[in-house]
Scaffold this motif. Structure first.
Motif, PDB file in Angstrom:
ATOM      1  N   ARG A 147       0.831  -1.210   0.000  1.00 11.48           N
ATOM      2  CA  ARG A 147       0.000   0.000   0.000  1.00 11.48           C
ATOM      3  C   ARG A 147       0.863   1.256   0.000  1.00 11.48           C
ATOM      4  NH1 ARG A 147      -3.728  -2.302   4.780  1.00 11.48           N
ATOM      5  NH2 ARG A 147      -5.030  -3.721   3.560  1.00 11.48           N
ATOM      6  N   PHE A 148       1.906   1.247   0.821  1.00 13.31           N
ATOM      7  CA  PHE A 148       2.785   2.412   0.908  1.00 13.31           C
ATOM      8  C   PHE A 148       3.496   2.635  -0.426  1.00 13.31           C
ATOM      9  CE2 PHE A 148       5.030   5.520   3.391  1.00 13.31           C
ATOM     10  CZ  PHE A 148       6.258   5.641   2.787  1.00 13.31           C
ATOM     11  N   SER A 149       4.002   1.572  -1.032  1.00 18.08           N
ATOM     12  CA  SER A 149       4.685   1.697  -2.326  1.00 18.08           C
ATOM     13  C   SER A 149       3.745   2.273  -3.373  1.00 18.08           C
ATOM     14  CB  SER A 149       5.191   0.332  -2.803  1.00 18.08           C
ATOM     15  OG  SER A 149       6.244  -0.117  -2.003  1.00 18.08           O
ATOM     16  N   ASP A 150       2.497   1.789  -3.363  1.00 13.13           N
ATOM     17  CA  ASP A 150       1.534   2.217  -4.362  1.00 13.13           C
ATOM     18  C   ASP A 150       1.102   3.665  -4.146  1.00 13.13           C
ATOM     19  OD1 ASP A 150      -1.912   1.731  -4.965  1.00 13.13           O
ATOM     20  OD2 ASP A 150      -0.355   1.899  -6.499  1.00 13.13           O
ATOM     21  N   GLU A 151       0.761   4.002  -2.887  1.00 12.23           N
ATOM     22  CA  GLU A 151       0.141   5.305  -2.624  1.00 12.23           C
ATOM     23  C   GLU A 151       1.146   6.433  -2.460  1.00 12.23           C
ATOM     24  OE1 GLU A 151      -2.871   5.049   0.468  1.00 12.23           O
ATOM     25  OE2 GLU A 151      -3.217   2.946  -0.021  1.00 12.23           O
ATOM     26  N   VAL A 152       2.361   6.116  -2.051  1.00 11.36           N
ATOM     27  CA  VAL A 152       3.351   7.176  -1.836  1.00 11.36           C
ATOM     28  C   VAL A 152       4.423   7.161  -2.937  1.00 11.36           C
ATOM     29  CG1 VAL A 152       5.152   8.042  -0.288  1.00 11.36           C
ATOM     30  CG2 VAL A 152       2.988   7.209   0.647  1.00 11.36           C
ATOM     31  N   LEU A 153       4.989   5.988  -3.211  1.00  7.16           N
ATOM     32  CA  LEU A 153       6.073   5.918  -4.185  1.00  7.16           C
ATOM     33  C   LEU A 153       5.565   5.798  -5.614  1.00  7.16           C
ATOM     34  CD1 LEU A 153       8.469   3.482  -2.273  1.00  7.16           C
ATOM     35  CD2 LEU A 153       8.242   5.962  -2.067  1.00  7.16           C
ATOM     36  N   GLY A 154       4.291   5.419  -5.777  1.00 12.37           N
ATOM     37  CA  GLY A 154       3.737   5.285  -7.120  1.00 12.37           C
ATOM     38  C   GLY A 154       4.346   4.125  -7.897  1.00 12.37           C
ATOM     39  N   LYS A 155       4.897   3.131  -7.194  1.00 12.40           N
ATOM     40  CA  LYS A 155       5.506   1.977  -7.855  1.00 12.40           C
ATOM     41  C   LYS A 155       5.095   0.728  -7.083  1.00 12.40           C
ATOM     42  CE  LYS A 155       9.909   4.555  -8.159  1.00 12.40           C
ATOM     43  NZ  LYS A 155      10.045   5.044  -9.518  1.00 12.40           N
ATOM     44  N   ASP A 156       5.092  -0.423  -7.774  1.00 11.19           N
ATOM     45  CA  ASP A 156       4.874  -1.651  -7.015  1.00 11.19           C
ATOM     46  C   ASP A 156       6.207  -2.070  -6.371  1.00 11.19           C
ATOM     47  OD1 ASP A 156       4.687  -3.448 -10.135  1.00 11.19           O
ATOM     48  OD2 ASP A 156       6.443  -3.211  -8.832  1.00 11.19           O
ATOM     49  N   PRO A 157       6.176  -2.943  -5.376  1.00  8.92           N
ATOM     50  CA  PRO A 157       7.419  -3.299  -4.656  1.00  8.92           C
ATOM     51  C   PRO A 157       8.521  -3.828  -5.563  1.00  8.92           C
ATOM     52  CG  PRO A 157       5.524  -3.978  -3.358  1.00  8.92           C
ATOM     53  CD  PRO A 157       4.981  -3.486  -4.680  1.00  8.92           C
ATOM     54  N   SER A 158       8.195  -4.516  -6.661  1.00 13.07           N
ATOM     55  CA  SER A 158       9.265  -5.025  -7.525  1.00 13.07           C
ATOM     56  C   SER A 158       9.944  -3.879  -8.265  1.00 13.07           C
ATOM     57  CB  SER A 158       8.734  -6.065  -8.507  1.00 13.07           C
ATOM     58  OG  SER A 158       7.798  -5.484  -9.382  1.00 13.07           O
ATOM     59  N   ALA A 159       9.207  -2.859  -8.635  1.00 15.32           N
ATOM     60  CA  ALA A 159       9.811  -1.685  -9.270  1.00 15.32           C
ATOM     61  C   ALA A 159      10.681  -0.927  -8.265  1.00 15.32           C
ATOM     62  CB  ALA A 159       8.738  -0.769  -9.837  1.00 15.32           C
ATOM     63  N   VAL A 160      10.238  -0.881  -7.029  1.00 16.82           N
ATOM     64  CA  VAL A 160      11.052  -0.247  -5.987  1.00 16.82           C
ATOM     65  C   VAL A 160      12.336  -1.057  -5.798  1.00 16.82           C
ATOM     66  CG1 VAL A 160      11.161   0.412  -3.554  1.00 16.82           C
ATOM     67  CG2 VAL A 160       9.039   0.717  -4.835  1.00 16.82           C
ATOM     68  N   LYS A 161      12.224  -2.381  -5.872  1.00 12.00           N
ATOM     69  CA  LYS A 161      13.395  -3.249  -5.739  1.00 12.00           C
ATOM     70  C   LYS A 161      14.408  -2.932  -6.833  1.00 12.00           C
ATOM     71  CE  LYS A 161      15.475  -7.041  -4.122  1.00 12.00           C
ATOM     72  NZ  LYS A 161      15.931  -7.167  -2.730  1.00 12.00           N
ATOM     73  N   SER A 162      13.931  -2.781  -8.082  1.00 10.70           N
ATOM     74  CA  SER A 162      14.829  -2.451  -9.193  1.00 10.70           C
ATOM     75  C   SER A 162      15.490  -1.103  -8.968  1.00 10.70           C
ATOM     76  CB  SER A 162      14.062  -2.428 -10.517  1.00 10.70           C
ATOM     77  OG  SER A 162      13.682  -3.713 -10.890  1.00 10.70           O
ATOM     78  N   TYR A 163      14.715  -0.144  -8.478  1.00 11.50           N
ATOM     79  CA  TYR A 163      15.271   1.184  -8.183  1.00 11.50           C
ATOM     80  C   TYR A 163      16.422   1.063  -7.199  1.00 11.50           C
ATOM     81  CZ  TYR A 163      15.638   5.790  -5.952  1.00 11.50           C
ATOM     82  OH  TYR A 163      16.113   6.962  -5.427  1.00 11.50           O
ATOM     83  N   TRP A 164      16.215   0.274  -6.161  1.00 13.99           N
ATOM     84  CA  TRP A 164      17.270   0.162  -5.131  1.00 13.99           C
ATOM     85  C   TRP A 164      18.463  -0.661  -5.605  1.00 13.99           C
ATOM     86  CZ3 TRP A 164      18.152   3.605  -1.973  1.00 13.99           C
ATOM     87  CH2 TRP A 164      17.116   4.322  -1.350  1.00 13.99           C
ATOM     88  N   GLN A 165      18.224  -1.628  -6.474  1.00 20.61           N
ATOM     89  CA  GLN A 165      19.355  -2.365  -7.024  1.00 20.61           C
ATOM     90  C   GLN A 165      20.258  -1.419  -7.824  1.00 20.61           C
ATOM     91  OE1 GLN A 165      17.251  -5.461  -9.115  1.00 20.61           O
ATOM     92  NE2 GLN A 165      17.657  -6.983  -7.534  1.00 20.61           N
ATOM     93  N   ARG A 166      19.649  -0.544  -8.601  1.00 17.83           N
ATOM     94  CA  ARG A 166      20.442   0.399  -9.382  1.00 17.83           C
ATOM     95  C   ARG A 166      21.181   1.370  -8.462  1.00 17.83           C
ATOM     96  NH1 ARG A 166      21.065   2.822 -14.479  1.00 17.83           N
ATOM     97  NH2 ARG A 166      19.917   1.145 -15.500  1.00 17.83           N
ATOM     98  N   GLN A 167      20.481   1.898  -7.478  1.00 13.49           N
ATOM     99  CA  GLN A 167      21.117   2.830  -6.544  1.00 13.49           C
ATOM    100  C   GLN A 167      22.277   2.153  -5.809  1.00 13.49           C
ATOM    101  OE1 GLN A 167      19.716   5.721  -7.786  1.00 13.49           O
ATOM    102  NE2 GLN A 167      19.793   6.438  -5.703  1.00 13.49           N
ATOM    103  N   LEU A 168      22.034   0.928  -5.361  1.00  9.93           N
ATOM    104  CA  LEU A 168      23.018   0.211  -4.543  1.00  9.93           C
ATOM    105  C   LEU A 168      24.260  -0.125  -5.341  1.00  9.93           C
ATOM    106  CD1 LEU A 168      23.673  -1.398  -1.917  1.00  9.93           C
ATOM    107  CD2 LEU A 168      22.497  -3.326  -2.958  1.00  9.93           C
ATOM    108  N   PHE A 169      24.077  -0.767  -6.494  1.00 12.39           N
ATOM    109  CA  PHE A 169      25.233  -1.282  -7.230  1.00 12.39           C
ATOM    110  C   PHE A 169      25.919  -0.221  -8.075  1.00 12.39           C
ATOM    111  CE2 PHE A 169      24.833  -5.256  -5.452  1.00 12.39           C
ATOM    112  CZ  PHE A 169      23.586  -5.817  -5.622  1.00 12.39           C
TER     113      PHE A 169
END
Lengths: 388, 146
Positions: free
Chosen positions: B77-99
């Motif tokens: 719910r938080f990912s959808d309503e605040v980040l505007g992404k589903d959790p898997s898209a957030v995961k991809s975002y963080w993989q890019r940021q991290l690596f």
């Protein structure tokens, strides 16, 4: 395993020490993060070696790599990042080779909100994939587009020096991310031909390394209000330590210059990426372009395709029979099966026209002149890529 | 009584205005440490905090966001309503940021209770828990405004 300098030696031992901490120790502090990514692939190519295929009509399966990324925040404004890369086979650029490399080793200082400085070895902020060049789960096909991220001299795995990065939010969903960097790095290049106009010897050409000094570069990425849509431009210039083509001139700053533009639309279930650029060296220009698209079919299955092309344009025209050595045109497809974003299995097929990158291990002038060099290569791969 | 009634209405209006009344309700509660002076937060600001595009509170101290595990409903719910992404898209975002070496993702905790304990013990922390969960001592809720 070789050590080029004491800094690399120290970095490897320091990271080895960190990763040897017992699991409980990694949980003790929330200031240390340990992550990893890697891949395995089996490939078969015909008739020439290319990426994971040896061209010998047999499956090459000894292609594996693993990167361990460690970061720590010893002070509120200071972060330390290190990454070691272990590989055998395709990921080293040569089948049968093994490699251990210190890929990242930098200190980052949060100067102020949205502005950071990095000192040490960092990823090259170029294009779409420059700073995630070895992370397989962040791309739709197993291998990167070779026109820009292969042996065409555009890219390096990392640079040594100083970098600044930041972002500016303009409101209404617009955001500009920027990078500036300087230092030194090493690229690799298959030239297609040599200054004298003839291939050297009977052996196939190895990619030549070019050590670049006085590196200065930057990248701008504009995030639009449309979710997933962004555009960017990248450029860098440097002085090669020596002219790759031994044209007799003393290298100067600017003798190695790369510019590129890119666009991306990444919103489930679609992924569209395109990138083009020009790499200019003393004796030639290398123009590259790729377009890739992928679509999820349900939650796990994904279909991906790519068109990828690069061409070397020599200042001094070469005989027409050299053309296959100066061109690379590739179409690729991949069927992917995802386990969340942590693991993907891929079955891929690539067809290459041209011998710039898919080259016979033995090459003679007679093959070129008579046109008997096969200029089409097929590659089939099956592999897995993961990250955590 | 009439002037008193008017004064009370005016007072309520002023009070509600200063609280930043949310234009819509959300399926989660945003929580911070009791020592945090904030009372409300804009959804854009919240997004930037949890994507680590904004890393400092107004006093200059470093924000410590805490996430929940990807399989938690409140995380979706938080990912959808605040980040505007589903959790898997957030995961991809963080993989890019991290690596790419840019940033590390917020820690992920397995329950509302763990998030509340974390925020209560860290004055610079911010997290989110399921609607209706009793917050306990040491934390307070921020109202989310558009």
């Amino acid at each position: 395993m070789t050590f080029r300098n004491p800094l690399r030696c120290f970095g490897l031992f320091a990271l080895a020490g960190l990763t040897a901490l017992p699991a409980a120790a990694a949980e003790i502090t929330d200031k240390v993060d340990i992550h990893a990514y890697g891949s395995w692939v089996a490939g078969i190519s015909d008739p020439h070696p290319y990426l994971a295929g040896s061209g010998e009509n047999e499956v090459e399966a000894e292609n594996v790599d693993l990167s361990i990324n460690v970061s720590a925040r010893p002070l509120e404004d200071i972060r330390i990042v290190g990454e070691i890369f272990f590989a055998k086979g395709a990921a080293t650029g040569e089948l049968e080779e093994e490699e251990v490399e210190l890929d990242l080793a930098f200190v980052e200082w949060d100067v102020r909100e949205s502005v950071k400085l990095q000192f040490g070895r960092s990823r090259v902020p170029f294009g779409i994939y420059g700073d995630v060049i070895e992370v397989g789960v962040l791309r739709p096909l197993f291998f990167l587009p070779q026109s820009i991220y292969g042996d065409t001299g555009f890219m390096a795995e990392a640079y040594d020096g100083v970098g600044a990065l930041g972002q500016l939010a303009a409101g209404d969903g617009w955001e500009l991310r920027w990078n500036l960097y300087g230092g030194a790095m090493t690229t690799s290049l298959r030239s297609g031909a040599f200054a004298e106009g003839e291939p050297e010897g009977e052996e196939g050409e190895e990619a030549e390394e070019s050590d670049l000094e006085k590196l200065l570069g930057g990248r701008l990425v504009l995030q639009t209000p449309l979710e997933g849509l962004s555009f960017g431009a990248s450029a860098y210039s440097a002085e090669p330590q020596e002219s790759v083509f031994s044209s007799g001139t003393e290298p100067e700053w600017g003798d190695h210059t790369v510019v590129g533009v890119h666009g991306e639309f990444d919103r489930h279930p679609w992924l569209l990426r395109a990138e083009g650029g020009r790499h200019t060296i003393v004796d030639a220009d290398i123009d590259s372009f790729y377009l890739e698209a992928a679509r999820f079919l349900g939650e796990r299955w994904q279909l991906a395709a790519r068109y990828d092309t690069t061409e070397v344009d020599w200042d001094t025209p070469l005989p027409p029979y050299f053309d296959p050595l100066l061109e690379h045109e590739e179409t690729a497809v991949s069927l992917n099966y995802w386990f969340g974003r942590a693991l993907v299995l891929r079955l891929g097929y690539q067809r290459v026209e041209g011998n710039l990158l898919a080259r016979a291990t033995t090459l003679s002038l007679a093959d070129l002149v008579t046109g008997s060099l096969e200029d089409t290569t097929d590659l089939v791969t099956f592999g897995a890529q993961f990250a955590f | 009584m009439r002037p008193v009634y008017t004064l009370v209405c005016l007072a309520l209006l002023v009070l509600l205005g200063s609280q930043g009344v949310p234009a819509q309700s959300y399926d989660f509660q945003v929580v911070v440490n009791d020592a945090n002076p904030m009372r409300s937060i804009g959804v854009d600001h919240l997004e930037r905090i949890f994507l680590k595009k904004t890393t400092r509170w107004e006093d200059g101290s470093r924000i410590e966001p805490v996430d929940q595990a990807p399989d938690r409903t409140v995380r979706e719910r938080f990912s959808d309503e605040v980040l505007g992404k589903d959790p898997s898209a957030v995961k991809s975002y963080w993989q890019r940021q991290l690596f790419s070496g840019r940033e590390t993702p917020p820690p992920e905790l397995d329950s509302d209770r763990q998030v509340l304990d974390y925020v209560a013990s860290n004055r610079y922390a911010i997290g989110y828990v399921s609607s209706g969960v009793a917050l306990g001592s040491g934390v307070k809720q921020l109202s989310v405004t558009d």
